[in-house]
Design a protein around this motif. Structure first.
Motif, mmCIF file in Angstrom:
data_model
loop_
_atom_site.group_PDB
_atom_site.id
_atom_site.type_symbol
_atom_site.label_atom_id
_atom_site.label_comp_id
_atom_site.label_asym_id
_atom_site.label_seq_id
_atom_site.Cartn_x
_atom_site.Cartn_y
_atom_site.Cartn_z
ATOM 1 N N SER A 17 97.204 17.079 61.916
ATOM 2 C CA SER A 17 96.168 18.029 61.492
ATOM 3 C C SER A 17 95.329 17.465 60.358
ATOM 4 O O SER A 17 94.094 17.557 60.362
ATOM 5 C CB SER A 17 96.815 19.351 61.051
ATOM 6 O OG SER A 17 97.520 19.944 62.108
ATOM 7 N N HIS A 18 95.986 16.842 59.378
ATOM 8 C CA HIS A 18 95.250 16.272 58.250
ATOM 9 C C HIS A 18 94.415 15.070 58.677
ATOM 10 O O HIS A 18 93.297 14.880 58.180
ATOM 11 C CB HIS A 18 96.227 15.888 57.137
ATOM 12 C CG HIS A 18 96.740 17.059 56.359
ATOM 13 N ND1 HIS A 18 96.002 17.690 55.394
ATOM 14 C CD2 HIS A 18 97.929 17.724 56.427
ATOM 15 C CE1 HIS A 18 96.703 18.701 54.874
ATOM 16 N NE2 HIS A 18 97.881 18.740 55.489
ATOM 17 N N SER A 19 94.957 14.260 59.606
ATOM 18 C CA SER A 19 94.196 13.106 60.089
ATOM 19 C C SER A 19 92.944 13.552 60.846
ATOM 20 O O SER A 19 91.849 13.003 60.654
ATOM 21 C CB SER A 19 95.059 12.228 60.996
ATOM 22 O OG SER A 19 96.129 11.673 60.280
ATOM 23 N N LEU A 20 93.110 14.565 61.716
ATOM 24 C CA LEU A 20 91.963 15.070 62.475
ATOM 25 C C LEU A 20 90.921 15.663 61.528
ATOM 26 O O LEU A 20 89.708 15.434 61.686
ATOM 27 C CB LEU A 20 92.412 16.119 63.490
ATOM 28 C CG LEU A 20 91.303 16.650 64.401
ATOM 29 C CD1 LEU A 20 90.834 15.562 65.345
ATOM 30 C CD2 LEU A 20 91.767 17.871 65.179
ATOM 31 N N ALA A 21 91.390 16.415 60.533
ATOM 32 C CA ALA A 21 90.462 17.001 59.563
ATOM 33 C C ALA A 21 89.712 15.912 58.799
ATOM 34 O O ALA A 21 88.499 16.027 58.554
ATOM 35 C CB ALA A 21 91.222 17.904 58.592
ATOM 36 N N MET A 22 90.414 14.837 58.438
ATOM 37 C CA MET A 22 89.775 13.764 57.687
ATOM 38 C C MET A 22 88.699 13.076 58.524
ATOM 39 O O MET A 22 87.576 12.853 58.044
ATOM 40 C CB MET A 22 90.823 12.742 57.244
ATOM 41 C CG MET A 22 90.235 11.593 56.419
ATOM 42 S SD MET A 22 91.418 10.255 56.125
ATOM 43 C CE MET A 22 91.547 9.552 57.777
ATOM 44 N N TRP A 23 89.027 12.743 59.784
ATOM 45 C CA TRP A 23 88.065 12.028 60.607
ATOM 46 C C TRP A 23 86.882 12.903 60.997
ATOM 47 O O TRP A 23 85.743 12.405 61.116
ATOM 48 C CB TRP A 23 88.740 11.454 61.851
ATOM 49 C CG TRP A 23 89.603 10.265 61.530
ATOM 50 C CD1 TRP A 23 90.966 10.180 61.561
ATOM 51 C CD2 TRP A 23 89.132 8.992 61.069
ATOM 52 N NE1 TRP A 23 91.385 8.943 61.160
ATOM 53 C CE2 TRP A 23 90.283 8.183 60.852
ATOM 54 C CE3 TRP A 23 87.879 8.452 60.826
ATOM 55 C CZ2 TRP A 23 90.191 6.875 60.406
ATOM 56 C CZ3 TRP A 23 87.788 7.146 60.377
ATOM 57 C CH2 TRP A 23 88.927 6.371 60.174
ATOM 58 N N THR A 24 87.110 14.182 61.206
ATOM 59 C CA THR A 24 85.963 15.068 61.478
ATOM 60 C C THR A 24 85.112 15.258 60.222
ATOM 61 O O THR A 24 83.891 15.431 60.314
ATOM 62 C CB THR A 24 86.435 16.430 62.016
ATOM 63 O OG1 THR A 24 87.466 16.962 61.170
ATOM 64 C CG2 THR A 24 86.952 16.296 63.437
ATOM 65 N N ASP A 25 85.759 15.219 59.053
ATOM 66 C CA ASP A 25 84.977 15.253 57.804
ATOM 67 C C ASP A 25 84.105 14.007 57.670
ATOM 68 O O ASP A 25 82.966 14.083 57.221
ATOM 69 C CB ASP A 25 85.907 15.367 56.592
ATOM 70 C CG ASP A 25 86.378 16.789 56.353
ATOM 71 O OD1 ASP A 25 85.741 17.715 56.913
ATOM 72 O OD2 ASP A 25 87.365 16.987 55.619
ATOM 73 N N VAL A 26 84.654 12.855 58.049
ATOM 74 C CA VAL A 26 83.862 11.620 58.034
ATOM 75 C C VAL A 26 82.671 11.747 58.986
ATOM 76 O O VAL A 26 81.544 11.342 58.664
ATOM 77 C CB VAL A 26 84.732 10.406 58.419
ATOM 78 C CG1 VAL A 26 83.875 9.170 58.636
ATOM 79 C CG2 VAL A 26 85.782 10.142 57.344
ATOM 80 N N LEU A 27 82.934 12.337 60.175
ATOM 81 C CA LEU A 27 81.855 12.573 61.135
ATOM 82 C C LEU A 27 80.789 13.475 60.531
ATOM 83 O O LEU A 27 79.576 13.226 60.667
ATOM 84 C CB LEU A 27 82.429 13.199 62.407
ATOM 85 C CG LEU A 27 81.422 13.572 63.514
ATOM 86 C CD1 LEU A 27 80.792 12.316 64.103
ATOM 87 C CD2 LEU A 27 82.113 14.384 64.612
#
Length: 411
Positions: free
Chosen positions: A220-230
Motif C-alpha cells: 500500500s505504501h509503495s503504491l501510494a509513493m509511486w502514484t504520488d511520483v506520478l
C-alpha cells in the motif's frame, strides 16, 4: 518524497505568482488560469509533511486531507472555467458547438464541483474513520468502505474533469499552428492523461481492497509513493506546458527592456538638449529608475522613447549645417555599420552645433529614410546608432561641424 513535495509546491507557487497580475489586469481566461495554478499550489503545500503534521493533529483530525481536496477541486473548476472561456466563449448568442462546451456554459462545472465538495464534506465527517491522525491517508485507510467512498467522489470528479481537459487540449493541439503552442498543449494533454491514470489507479486500488482483501502495508505504501511520483510529474509537465507560451512573451519583454536600457543615453541627451520635450508623466530619470517604472508598460515606454528621439532628431535639423550629413559620412567611412555610424556622427555633431549657438532657418536635409514600419524595428536601428554615438567624442563632433561648414563655404 518530502523534498520532491516541497520542490513541486514551490514550482507551482512560482507559476501562480507569475500569473497573479492577471487578477487585476487580465481577461477572464487569464484569471481562470491563475485560479488553477493557485489552487494546485495550495493543494501541493497542504500535501507537504509540515502542513500535514500541523493540520492533522488539530481539533479536526485529518483536516489537511479535506482542505487539500477542496483546493484541488477548485483548481480543476478553474481549469474548466478556462476551457469555457477559450472554446466558444466569445460572448455571442450562438450556442457552443460541442456538447461539453454547452455543459460548461450552463454552469455544469461549478454545479458538479459544488456537489462533489458537499458530498465529500458529508462523507468526511460521517463515515471516514478519523479516530487518529493520518500520516498517509490512503495507505492507512485502505480496505475501509467509508474512506473508499469519500476518495471515490474525489477521484471520480478529478478523473472526469482531467479527461475533459485532456480531450479539449488534445483537440486544440491538432489545430495549433505554432511549434511552441503545439509543444505546450502537448505537455498539458500528457499531464491530463497522467491525471486520469492517477485517479484510475487510486480508485481501483481502494475498491479492490474493499471487495477482495486489504493488501500488505508495504504494498500500500509503495503504491501510494509511486502514484504520488506520478502526480508530481504531471504537475511538473502541466507547469512546463503553462509556462511555454509565456516564455515567448517573457523573451519579448526582455528584448524590449534591453532596447530601453540601450537607448537611454541617447534619449537622455536629446531630452536635455531640448528641455521643452520634458513631460510630467514621462520624466527624464536615470537608467535604473526608467527601467523600473511599472506604471507604464514596457512596450508603451519603448514607443515613447522612440518617438521622443525621432522628434528631437527632427528639431536638430535646424541646428545642423546643410552639409553635415556629407561630413558625417566622411567621418564614418570604413566603420562597421557605416550608415548607423554616419547617423551617430550627425547626431553628435548637430548637438555640438546647437551648443555653439549655430542655427539655420531652413532645416538641413533629413536623415535617410529606412524601410521600418514599427517601433521595435526602429528601436533596433536606433540601438545601432546609439552604439556608435557613445564612441563619438566632443572633439570629433566639432571637427565634423567644421568640415560641414567648410563644405558649405566651398559651394
Amino acid at each position: 518524497m518530502s523534498f520532491l513535495s516541497y520542490a513541486v509546491a514551490l514550482l507551482m507557487t512560482a507559476v501562480a505568482v507569475s500569473r497573479a497580475p492577471a487578477m487585476v489586469h487580465g481577461d477572464p481566461h487569464r484569471r481562470a488560469l491563475f485560479g488553477c495554478y493557485a489552487g494546485f499550489a495550495g493543494a501541493l503545500w497542504l500535501k507537504t509533511p509540515v502542513a500535514q503534521a500541523t493540520l492533522n493533529d488539530s481539533r479536526i483530525t485529518d483536516l489537511s486531507v479535506l482542505l487539500k481536496h477542496y483546493a484541488a477541486a477548485l483548481a480543476v473548476l478553474a481549469i474548466l472555467s478556462y476551457i469555457a472561456t477559450i472554446f466558444g466563449g466569445d460572448g455571442s448568442e450562438e450556442k457552443p458547438e460541442h456538447p461539453f462546451d454547452s455543459w460548461l456554459h450552463r454552469g455544469g462545472a461549478a454545479k458538479t464541483a459544488l456537489a462533489a465538495m458537499v458530498l465529500m464534506t458529508a462523507l468526511f465527517f460521517t463515515v471516514v474513520d478519523r479516530s487518529r491522525p493520518s500520516v498517509e491517508f490512503v495507505p492507512e485507510h485502505v480496505g475501509q468502505l467509508g474512506a473508499t467512498a469519500y476518495m471515490s467522489v474525489f477521484y471520480l470528479y478529478l478523473g472526469s474533469a482531467t479527461a475533459l481537459c485532456g480531450y479539449r487540449w488534445g483537440a486544440a493541439l491538432r489545430c495549433a499552428k505554432s511549434t511552441l503552442m503545439r509543444l505546450a498543449l502537448g505537455l498539458m494533454t500528457i499531464a491530463m492523461a497522467m491525471g486520469v491514470l492517477y485517479a484510475v489507479i487510486r480508485i481501483s486500488f481502494m475498491w479492490l481492497a474493499v471487495c477482495l482483501s486489504p493488501p500488505s502495508g508495504s504494498f500500500s505504501h509503495s503504491l501510494a509513493m509511486w502514484t504520488d511520483v506520478l502526480q508530481m510529474a504531471l504537475f511538473v509537465l502541466f507547469a512546463a506546458g503553462a509556462c511555454l507560451p509565456s516564455s515567448q512573451v517573457g523573451y519579448e519583454r526582455l528584448r524590449t527592456a534591453r532596447s530601453l536600457w540601450g537607448l537611454h543615453p541617447l534619449w537622455r541627451d536629446l531630452r536635455r538638449a531640448f528641455p521643452e520635450m520634458e513631460q510630467p508623466f514621462f520624466p527624464t530619470v536615470g537608467r535604473l529608475r526608467a527601467l523600473a517604472r511599472v506604471s507604464v508598460p514596457l512596450d508603451v515606454r519603448l514607443d515613447r522613447v522612440v518617438q521622443d528621439i525621432a522628434d528631437a532628431l527632427e528639431q536638430l535639423r535646424h541646428f545642423a549645417p546643410p552639409d553635415l550629413l556629407t561630413a558625417a559620412g566622411e567621418a564614418a567611412e570604413g566603420q562597421e555599420a557605416e550608415q548607423a555610424a554616419t547617423e551617430a556622427y550627425w547626431v553628435r555633431a548637430a548637438m555640438a552645433a546647437k551648443s555653439c549657438g549655430l542655427h539655420w532657418e531652413v532645416a538641413s536635409a533629413a536623415l535617410p529614410s529606412k524601410p521600418i514600419n514599427n517601433s521595435v524595428s526602429e528601436a533596433s536601428w536606433l540601438g545601432l546608432v546609439e552604439q556608435h554615438y557613445r564612441s563619438v567624442t566632443v572633439e570629433q563632433a566639432h571637427r565634423v561641424v567644421a568640415r560641414a561648414v567648410e563644405l558649405e563655404a566651398v559651394q
